[in-house]
Scaffold this motif. Structure first.
Motif: not given
Length: 241
Positions: A84-90
């Motif tokens: 899984g990935i977090s996608g950063g803090m968009p």
């Protein structure tokens, strides 16, 4: 000997999950996107005397990679969809670029579906097949809607949405397999100190992996179609969806 495939297993919670299942006598396919890193992880496990393990190149974002991995596995009892990935803090939900949504969903949701579909035939041949989808407490719509929820103000939109979708898939998959020997559950490893969150979480990878392992080793009388989260429901361990 039971056989397990763990995606995203060359480090962090996935690696510790592999270690704990090896200690329980399982044979582990250690899924990795980078074979060199996978081989390094396997060497570390072997140095500890855990040798029933081999690296398996599998990029959950790439269907050809998934299909190639499938040809290398001849039997399977447990599938742990851990990658899984977090996608950063968009940015906010109205400003986050659609490409970020697609990137996060590709790994956290579509990848899980494609891996599950690729390996479901092998799992159906097992006497006690198990599917564990590693989710997040943040994927609970009930909790995210409750101002009293401890993580109420934490809403990384792409991550929350992708894990909510994963939870929904878990519900449907468990329902479709309800009259079989399958146990299909979503497990929140809880807020754990890993590279994923710059080691900001209070939990340990050992405790996080133990939660995943518990579901992977679920007995025939165990639950299916549940969302396990000690963070969301410390008394019962069963989170609301």
């Amino acid at each position: 000997m039971k056989i397990v495939l763990i995606t995203g297993a060359n480090k962090s919670i996935g690696f510790e999950t592999a270690k704990q299942l090896l200690e329980q006598g399982y044979y582990v396919y250690l899924g990795c996107r980078d074979m060199e890193k996978g081989q390094q992880a396997v060497k570390q496990l072997q140095a500890w005397g855990l040798d029933r393990v081999e690296p398996l190149l599998i990029d959950v974002d790439n269907l050809a990679s998934i299909q190639a991995a499938r040809t290398k596995v001849k039997a399977l009892d447990v599938l742990i969809n851990n990658a899984g990935i977090s996608g950063g803090m968009p940015k906010s939900s109205t400003e986050t670029e659609i490409g970020v949504y697609r990137e996060v969903f590709e790994t956290n949701f579509f990848g899980v579906v494609e891996v599950t579909q690729a390996f479901i035939d092998l799992l159906k041949q097992s006497a006690e097949p198990r599917i564990v989808n590693v989710t997040s407490g943040l994927g609970s719509l009930t909790c995210q809607s409750d101002p009293n929820y401890v993580h109420y103000k934490v809403k990384p939109v792409t991550y929350v949405a992708s894990k909510a979708a994963l939870n929904a898939y878990t519900i449907v998959l468990a329902y479709e397999l309800r009259d079989t020997a399958f146990k299909v559950n979503a497990v929140d490893p809880c807020y754990t100190a890993t590279d994923f969150n710059n080691h900001s979480g209070p939990g340990t990878v050992q405790d996080a992996a133990a939660r995943v392992v518990k579901a992977a080793m679920m007995g025939p009388d165990g639950a299916t179609g549940q969302f396990f989260s000690d963070d969301n429901a410390p008394e019962t361990g069963i989170s609301p969806w």
